[in-house]
Design a protein around this motif. Sequence first.
Motif, PDB file in Angstrom:
ATOM      1  N   UNK A 142       0.761  -1.072  -0.140  1.00  0.00           N
ATOM      2  CA  UNK A 142       0.109  -0.010   0.055  1.00  0.00           C
ATOM      3  C   UNK A 142       0.919   1.123   0.051  1.00  0.00           C
ATOM      4  N   UNK A 143       0.393   2.305  -0.665  1.00  0.00           N
ATOM      5  CA  UNK A 143       1.357   3.595  -0.790  1.00  0.00           C
ATOM      6  C   UNK A 143       0.285   4.663  -0.483  1.00  0.00           C
ATOM      7  N   UNK A 144       0.851   5.396   0.395  1.00  0.00           N
ATOM      8  CA  UNK A 144      -0.135   6.792   0.637  1.00  0.00           C
ATOM      9  C   UNK A 144       0.973   7.926  -0.047  1.00  0.00           C
ATOM     10  N   UNK A 145      -0.110   8.685  -0.496  1.00  0.00           N
ATOM     11  CA  UNK A 145       0.632  10.052  -1.397  1.00  0.00           C
ATOM     12  C   UNK A 145      -0.109  11.122  -0.773  1.00  0.00           C
ATOM     13  N   UNK A 146       0.763  12.164  -0.451  1.00  0.00           N
ATOM     14  CA  UNK A 146       0.229  13.502   0.253  1.00  0.00           C
ATOM     15  C   UNK A 146       1.088  14.659  -0.572  1.00  0.00           C
ATOM     16  N   UNK A 147       0.440  14.825  -1.853  1.00  0.00           N
ATOM     17  CA  UNK A 147       0.898  15.563  -2.708  1.00  0.00           C
ATOM     18  C   UNK A 147       2.246  15.070  -3.065  1.00  0.00           C
ATOM     19  N   UNK A 148       3.204  15.489  -3.130  1.00  0.00           N
ATOM     20  CA  UNK A 148       4.719  14.785  -3.536  1.00  0.00           C
ATOM     21  C   UNK A 148       5.280  14.090  -2.390  1.00  0.00           C
ATOM     22  N   UNK A 149       4.630  13.838  -1.463  1.00  0.00           N
ATOM     23  CA  UNK A 149       5.205  13.011  -0.378  1.00  0.00           C
ATOM     24  C   UNK A 149       4.693  11.514  -0.472  1.00  0.00           C
ATOM     25  N   UNK A 150       5.452  10.815  -0.332  1.00  0.00           N
ATOM     26  CA  UNK A 150       5.212   9.214  -0.461  1.00  0.00           C
ATOM     27  C   UNK A 150       5.513   8.316   0.778  1.00  0.00           C
ATOM     28  N   UNK A 151       4.599   7.602   1.289  1.00  0.00           N
ATOM     29  CA  UNK A 151       4.951   6.680   2.501  1.00  0.00           C
ATOM     30  C   UNK A 151       4.307   5.317   2.019  1.00  0.00           C
ATOM     31  N   UNK A 152       5.035   4.087   2.210  1.00  0.00           N
ATOM     32  CA  UNK A 152       4.383   2.888   1.626  1.00  0.00           C
ATOM     33  C   UNK A 152       4.765   1.687   2.746  1.00  0.00           C
ATOM     34  N   UNK A 153       4.086   0.719   2.537  1.00  0.00           N
ATOM     35  CA  UNK A 153       4.195  -0.305   3.383  1.00  0.00           C
ATOM     36  C   UNK A 153       3.904  -1.580   2.529  1.00  0.00           C
ATOM     37  N   UNK A 154       4.921  -2.542   2.627  1.00  0.00           N
ATOM     38  CA  UNK A 154       4.905  -3.802   1.776  1.00  0.00           C
ATOM     39  C   UNK A 154       5.295  -5.156   2.713  1.00  0.00           C
ATOM     40  N   UNK A 155       4.441  -6.232   2.397  1.00  0.00           N
ATOM     41  CA  UNK A 155       4.675  -7.046   2.998  1.00  0.00           C
ATOM     42  C   UNK A 155       4.959  -8.614   2.128  1.00  0.00           C
ATOM     43  N   UNK A 156       6.106  -9.336   2.559  1.00  0.00           N
ATOM     44  CA  UNK A 156       6.415 -10.710   1.757  1.00  0.00           C
ATOM     45  C   UNK A 156       5.324 -11.402   1.743  1.00  0.00           C
ATOM     46  N   UNK A 157       4.505 -11.507   3.129  1.00  0.00           N
ATOM     47  CA  UNK A 157       3.335 -12.804   3.149  1.00  0.00           C
ATOM     48  C   UNK A 157       2.610 -12.448   1.885  1.00  0.00           C
ATOM     49  N   UNK A 158       2.306 -11.359   1.800  1.00  0.00           N
ATOM     50  CA  UNK A 158       1.286 -10.861   0.534  1.00  0.00           C
ATOM     51  C   UNK A 158       1.979 -10.889  -0.588  1.00  0.00           C
ATOM     52  N   UNK A 159       3.216 -11.510  -0.970  1.00  0.00           N
ATOM     53  CA  UNK A 159       3.932 -11.459  -2.171  1.00  0.00           C
ATOM     54  C   UNK A 159       4.107 -10.129  -2.894  1.00  0.00           C
ATOM     55  N   UNK A 163       0.308   0.171   9.877  1.00  0.00           N
ATOM     56  CA  UNK A 163      -0.368  -0.456   8.893  1.00  0.00           C
ATOM     57  C   UNK A 163      -2.222  -0.074   9.015  1.00  0.00           C
ATOM     58  N   UNK A 164      -2.373  -0.051  10.326  1.00  0.00           N
ATOM     59  CA  UNK A 164      -3.881   0.566  10.593  1.00  0.00           C
ATOM     60  C   UNK A 164      -3.857   1.983  10.068  1.00  0.00           C
ATOM     61  N   UNK A 165      -3.106   2.687  10.330  1.00  0.00           N
ATOM     62  CA  UNK A 165      -3.051   4.040  10.202  1.00  0.00           C
ATOM     63  C   UNK A 165      -3.324   4.273   8.447  1.00  0.00           C
ATOM     64  N   UNK A 166      -2.336   3.394   7.916  1.00  0.00           N
ATOM     65  CA  UNK A 166      -2.614   3.423   6.252  1.00  0.00           C
ATOM     66  C   UNK A 166      -3.793   3.295   5.621  1.00  0.00           C
ATOM     67  N   UNK A 167      -4.824   2.747   6.493  1.00  0.00           N
ATOM     68  CA  UNK A 167      -6.354   2.544   5.950  1.00  0.00           C
ATOM     69  C   UNK A 167      -7.069   3.762   6.398  1.00  0.00           C
ATOM     70  N   UNK A 168      -6.594   4.592   7.047  1.00  0.00           N
ATOM     71  CA  UNK A 168      -7.248   5.649   7.326  1.00  0.00           C
ATOM     72  C   UNK A 168      -7.022   6.891   6.256  1.00  0.00           C
ATOM     73  N   UNK A 169      -7.874   7.869   6.110  1.00  0.00           N
ATOM     74  CA  UNK A 169      -7.895   8.986   5.286  1.00  0.00           C
ATOM     75  C   UNK A 169      -8.319  10.171   5.520  1.00  0.00           C
ATOM     76  N   UNK A 170      -7.763  10.699   6.545  1.00  0.00           N
ATOM     77  CA  UNK A 170      -8.189  12.074   6.989  1.00  0.00           C
ATOM     78  C   UNK A 170      -6.816  13.085   7.275  1.00  0.00           C
ATOM     79  N   UNK A 171      -7.160  14.027   7.592  1.00  0.00           N
ATOM     80  CA  UNK A 171      -6.326  15.378   7.634  1.00  0.00           C
ATOM     81  C   UNK A 171      -5.024  14.883   8.482  1.00  0.00           C
ATOM     82  N   UNK A 172      -5.449  14.003   9.775  1.00  0.00           N
ATOM     83  CA  UNK A 172      -4.318  13.793  10.493  1.00  0.00           C
ATOM     84  C   UNK A 172      -3.321  12.348   9.971  1.00  0.00           C
TER      85      UNK A 172
END
Length: 276
Positions: free
Chosen positions: A1-18, A129-138
Amino acid sequence: MLKEFSLKQFGNLRSLDSEISDSILQSIEEHIKILFLPKNTAIQVDFQHFLLDSDALLFINPKVVIQFSQNENNKEILLHFNRDFYCIEIHDQEVACDGILYNNVFEVPFIKLRDSQSSYMQKVIREIQNEMENDDASTEEMLRILLKLIILKSTRIWKEQHQLADNEQHADVQFLRKFSKLVEQHYKTHHTVADYADMLFITPKNLSKKIGLLSKDTPNDIIKNRIILESKRLLAHTSLSVKEIAYSLNYEDDAYFVRFFTKNTGISPTSFRKQF
Protein backbone atom coordinates in the motif's frame (compact mmCIF):
# COMPACT_ATOMS: atom_id res chain seq x y z
CA MET A 1 0.00 0.00 0.00
CA LEU A 2 1.24 3.50 -0.84
CA LYS A 3 -0.07 6.75 0.60
CA GLU A 4 0.60 9.98 -1.24
CA PHE A 5 0.32 13.45 0.22
CA SER A 6 1.03 15.74 -2.73
CA LEU A 7 4.70 14.87 -3.53
CA LYS A 8 5.16 13.02 -0.24
CA GLN A 9 5.06 9.21 -0.39
CA PHE A 10 4.93 6.58 2.35
CA GLY A 11 4.48 2.88 1.68
CA ASN A 12 4.12 -0.47 3.40
CA LEU A 13 4.90 -3.84 1.75
CA ARG A 14 4.69 -7.39 3.11
CA SER A 15 6.39 -10.56 1.90
CA LEU A 16 3.47 -12.58 3.23
CA ASP A 17 1.29 -10.98 0.54
CA SER A 18 4.01 -11.37 -2.14
CA GLU A 19 4.33 -7.60 -2.33
CA ILE A 20 8.14 -7.34 -2.06
CA SER A 21 9.21 -8.34 -5.56
CA ASP A 22 12.35 -7.30 -7.45
CA SER A 23 10.28 -5.12 -9.79
CA ILE A 24 8.59 -3.34 -6.87
CA LEU A 25 11.96 -2.78 -5.18
CA GLN A 26 13.32 -1.25 -8.39
CA SER A 27 10.34 1.09 -8.59
CA ILE A 28 11.12 2.47 -5.10
CA GLU A 29 14.91 2.43 -5.54
CA GLU A 30 15.16 6.11 -4.53
CA HIS A 31 13.09 5.66 -1.37
CA ILE A 32 14.54 5.43 2.13
CA LYS A 33 13.58 2.11 3.72
CA ILE A 34 13.14 0.23 6.99
CA LEU A 35 12.89 -3.56 6.73
CA PHE A 36 11.62 -5.76 9.57
CA LEU A 37 13.27 -9.19 9.37
CA PRO A 38 12.19 -12.21 11.45
CA LYS A 39 14.73 -14.57 12.98
CA ASN A 40 16.42 -16.99 10.53
CA THR A 41 15.89 -14.69 7.55
CA ALA A 42 18.61 -15.05 4.91
CA ILE A 43 19.27 -11.77 3.15
CA GLN A 44 21.80 -10.27 0.76
CA VAL A 45 22.59 -6.57 1.16
CA ASP A 46 24.48 -5.34 -1.88
CA PHE A 47 27.17 -8.04 -2.09
CA GLN A 48 27.13 -9.39 1.48
CA HIS A 49 25.11 -12.37 2.72
CA PHE A 50 23.59 -12.54 6.22
CA LEU A 51 21.63 -15.13 8.18
CA LEU A 52 19.92 -13.49 11.15
CA ASP A 53 19.96 -15.18 14.55
CA SER A 54 17.27 -12.86 15.95
CA ASP A 55 14.51 -10.55 14.76
CA ALA A 56 16.03 -7.36 13.37
CA LEU A 57 15.44 -4.07 11.63
CA LEU A 58 17.55 -3.11 8.63
CA PHE A 59 17.85 0.55 7.61
CA ILE A 60 18.40 0.98 3.89
CA ASN A 61 19.68 3.97 1.95
CA PRO A 62 18.40 4.67 -1.57
CA LYS A 63 20.07 2.52 -4.26
CA VAL A 64 21.15 -0.21 -1.81
CA VAL A 65 20.16 -3.53 -3.41
CA ILE A 66 18.53 -6.14 -1.15
CA GLN A 67 17.50 -9.73 -1.89
CA PHE A 68 16.21 -12.43 0.43
CA SER A 69 15.42 -16.07 -0.09
CA GLN A 70 11.77 -16.39 -1.04
CA ASN A 71 9.59 -18.98 0.66
CA GLU A 72 5.94 -19.29 1.58
CA ASN A 73 6.64 -18.45 5.21
CA ASN A 74 8.38 -15.12 4.58
CA LYS A 75 7.17 -12.46 7.01
CA GLU A 76 9.39 -9.50 6.14
CA ILE A 77 7.74 -6.07 6.29
CA LEU A 78 9.13 -3.10 4.35
CA LEU A 79 8.37 0.51 5.18
CA HIS A 80 9.51 2.99 2.55
CA PHE A 81 9.25 6.73 2.07
CA ASN A 82 10.69 9.46 -0.12
CA ARG A 83 12.70 12.46 1.04
CA ASP A 84 9.69 14.74 0.62
CA PHE A 85 7.87 12.72 3.28
CA TYR A 86 10.82 12.62 5.66
CA CYS A 87 14.41 13.62 4.93
CA ILE A 88 16.92 11.99 7.27
CA GLU A 89 19.57 14.66 6.68
CA ILE A 90 17.30 17.71 7.02
CA HIS A 91 15.56 16.38 10.13
CA ASP A 92 18.69 14.99 11.77
CA GLN A 93 18.27 17.16 14.87
CA GLU A 94 14.95 15.40 15.54
CA VAL A 95 16.17 11.80 15.42
CA ALA A 96 20.03 11.97 15.33
CA CYS A 97 20.27 8.83 13.19
CA ASP A 98 22.26 10.13 10.21
CA GLY A 99 25.59 8.32 10.20
CA ILE A 100 24.19 5.54 12.43
CA LEU A 101 21.07 4.01 10.87
CA TYR A 102 21.59 5.70 7.52
CA ASN A 103 24.81 6.73 5.74
CA ASN A 104 26.71 4.37 8.03
CA VAL A 105 30.10 3.54 6.49
CA PHE A 106 31.18 1.35 9.42
CA GLU A 107 28.73 -1.52 9.01
CA VAL A 108 25.49 -2.69 7.44
CA PRO A 109 23.00 -1.11 9.90
CA PHE A 110 21.12 -4.08 11.33
CA ILE A 111 19.45 -3.47 14.68
CA LYS A 112 19.09 -6.86 16.38
CA LEU A 113 16.04 -7.02 18.62
CA ARG A 114 15.41 -8.84 21.87
CA ASP A 115 11.96 -10.44 22.18
CA SER A 116 10.50 -7.47 24.07
CA GLN A 117 12.02 -4.98 21.63
CA SER A 118 10.74 -6.96 18.66
CA SER A 119 7.22 -7.07 20.12
CA TYR A 120 7.31 -3.31 20.60
CA MET A 121 8.52 -2.62 17.05
CA GLN A 122 5.94 -4.96 15.55
CA LYS A 123 3.24 -3.17 17.54
CA VAL A 124 4.33 0.18 16.07
CA ILE A 125 4.41 -1.35 12.58
CA ARG A 126 0.84 -2.64 13.08
CA GLU A 127 -0.21 0.88 14.10
CA ILE A 128 1.36 2.15 10.88
CA GLN A 129 -0.51 -0.47 8.86
CA ASN A 130 -3.78 0.48 10.56
CA GLU A 131 -3.11 4.16 9.95
CA MET A 132 -2.52 3.42 6.27
CA GLU A 133 -6.21 2.46 6.11
CA ASN A 134 -7.26 5.91 7.29
CA ASP A 135 -7.71 8.90 5.07
CA ASP A 136 -8.18 12.02 7.13
CA ALA A 137 -6.30 15.25 7.78
CA SER A 138 -4.15 13.74 10.54
CA THR A 139 -2.99 10.60 8.66
CA GLU A 140 0.19 12.08 7.23
CA GLU A 141 1.42 13.43 10.55
CA MET A 142 0.45 10.25 12.43
CA LEU A 143 2.52 8.17 9.99
CA ARG A 144 5.45 10.54 10.40
CA ILE A 145 5.25 10.34 14.21
CA LEU A 146 5.20 6.53 14.15
CA LEU A 147 8.10 6.46 11.69
CA LYS A 148 10.15 8.73 13.97
CA LEU A 149 9.30 6.51 16.93
CA ILE A 150 10.87 3.49 15.19
CA ILE A 151 13.94 5.52 14.24
CA LEU A 152 14.41 7.01 17.71
CA LYS A 153 14.03 3.65 19.46
CA SER A 154 16.41 1.98 17.00
CA THR A 155 19.06 4.68 17.43
CA ARG A 156 18.88 4.17 21.20
CA ILE A 157 19.25 0.38 20.79
CA TRP A 158 22.24 0.86 18.44
CA LYS A 159 24.02 3.01 21.01
CA GLU A 160 23.37 0.45 23.74
CA GLN A 161 24.60 -2.42 21.58
CA HIS A 162 27.77 -0.51 20.73
CA GLN A 163 28.27 0.54 24.36
CA LEU A 164 27.96 4.21 23.45
CA ALA A 165 24.76 5.05 25.36
CA ASP A 166 26.31 6.91 28.31
CA ASN A 167 25.93 10.68 28.38
CA GLU A 168 29.69 11.17 28.65
CA GLN A 169 30.09 9.33 25.33
CA HIS A 170 27.84 11.77 23.48
CA ALA A 171 30.82 13.59 21.94
CA ASP A 172 32.27 10.28 20.69
CA VAL A 173 28.98 9.34 19.03
CA GLN A 174 28.71 12.76 17.40
CA PHE A 175 32.26 12.47 16.07
CA LEU A 176 31.65 9.00 14.63
CA ARG A 177 28.45 10.19 12.99
CA LYS A 178 30.23 13.19 11.49
CA PHE A 179 33.04 11.06 10.05
CA SER A 180 30.54 8.58 8.62
CA LYS A 181 28.53 11.34 6.95
CA LEU A 182 31.66 12.98 5.55
CA VAL A 183 32.85 9.73 3.96
CA GLU A 184 29.40 9.12 2.47
CA GLN A 185 29.36 12.64 1.04
CA HIS A 186 32.93 12.83 -0.25
CA TYR A 187 34.26 9.32 -1.01
CA LYS A 188 34.08 9.96 -4.75
CA THR A 189 36.45 12.93 -4.56
CA HIS A 190 38.44 12.51 -1.33
CA HIS A 191 40.38 9.27 -1.00
CA THR A 192 42.90 9.80 1.82
CA VAL A 193 42.71 9.80 5.61
CA ALA A 194 44.42 13.19 5.62
CA ASP A 195 41.52 14.65 3.61
CA TYR A 196 39.00 13.70 6.31
CA ALA A 197 41.31 14.59 9.18
CA ASP A 198 41.54 18.10 7.69
CA MET A 199 37.74 18.35 7.45
CA LEU A 200 37.48 17.31 11.10
CA PHE A 201 40.33 19.60 12.22
CA ILE A 202 42.39 16.81 13.79
CA THR A 203 45.50 14.85 12.86
CA PRO A 204 45.27 11.55 10.94
CA LYS A 205 46.66 9.77 14.02
CA ASN A 206 43.89 11.14 16.28
CA LEU A 207 41.30 10.26 13.65
CA SER A 208 42.47 6.65 13.67
CA LYS A 209 42.34 6.57 17.47
CA LYS A 210 38.77 7.87 17.59
CA ILE A 211 37.52 5.52 14.86
CA GLY A 212 39.03 2.63 16.81
CA LEU A 213 36.31 3.19 19.44
CA LEU A 214 33.77 1.63 17.08
CA SER A 215 35.45 -0.14 14.23
CA LYS A 216 38.20 -2.72 13.85
CA ASP A 217 38.85 -1.20 10.43
CA THR A 218 41.14 1.79 10.06
CA PRO A 219 39.88 5.05 8.53
CA ASN A 220 41.82 4.14 5.39
CA ASP A 221 40.02 0.77 5.21
CA ILE A 222 36.64 2.46 5.67
CA ILE A 223 37.27 4.98 2.87
CA LYS A 224 38.66 2.29 0.58
CA ASN A 225 35.75 -0.08 1.27
CA ARG A 226 33.20 2.62 0.45
CA ILE A 227 34.90 3.27 -2.91
CA ILE A 228 34.98 -0.46 -3.64
CA LEU A 229 31.29 -0.84 -2.76
CA GLU A 230 30.32 1.92 -5.18
CA SER A 231 32.56 0.41 -7.85
CA LYS A 232 30.80 -2.94 -7.44
CA ARG A 233 27.37 -1.30 -7.64
CA LEU A 234 28.27 0.49 -10.85
CA LEU A 235 29.82 -2.63 -12.38
CA ALA A 236 26.86 -4.85 -11.45
CA HIS A 237 23.95 -2.52 -12.03
CA THR A 238 24.97 -0.09 -14.81
CA SER A 239 26.43 -0.28 -18.31
CA LEU A 240 29.15 2.28 -17.61
CA SER A 241 32.57 1.28 -18.90
CA VAL A 242 35.40 0.64 -16.46
CA LYS A 243 37.00 3.87 -17.63
CA GLU A 244 33.76 5.82 -16.99
CA ILE A 245 33.44 4.27 -13.53
CA ALA A 246 37.04 5.17 -12.73
CA TYR A 247 36.42 8.76 -13.84
CA SER A 248 33.20 9.00 -11.78
CA LEU A 249 35.25 8.04 -8.72
CA ASN A 250 37.90 10.66 -9.45
CA TYR A 251 40.51 8.26 -10.85
CA GLU A 252 41.89 9.91 -13.98
CA ASP A 253 44.10 6.88 -14.68
CA ASP A 254 41.74 3.96 -15.24
CA ALA A 255 44.68 1.53 -15.17
CA TYR A 256 45.40 2.65 -11.59
CA PHE A 257 41.72 2.13 -10.72
CA VAL A 258 41.83 -1.40 -12.17
CA ARG A 259 44.89 -2.21 -10.04
CA PHE A 260 43.22 -0.70 -6.95
CA PHE A 261 40.03 -2.71 -7.47
CA THR A 262 41.85 -5.96 -8.23
CA LYS A 263 44.17 -5.63 -5.24
CA ASN A 264 41.29 -5.07 -2.83
CA THR A 265 38.81 -7.62 -4.21
CA GLY A 266 41.05 -10.32 -5.69
CA ILE A 267 39.26 -10.00 -9.03
CA SER A 268 39.44 -7.54 -11.92
CA PRO A 269 36.54 -5.14 -12.61
CA THR A 270 35.79 -6.90 -15.91
CA SER A 271 35.72 -10.34 -14.28
CA PHE A 272 33.54 -9.04 -11.47
CA ARG A 273 31.05 -7.63 -13.99
CA LYS A 274 30.84 -10.98 -15.80
CA GLN A 275 29.44 -12.54 -12.63
CA PHE A 276 26.30 -10.45 -13.14
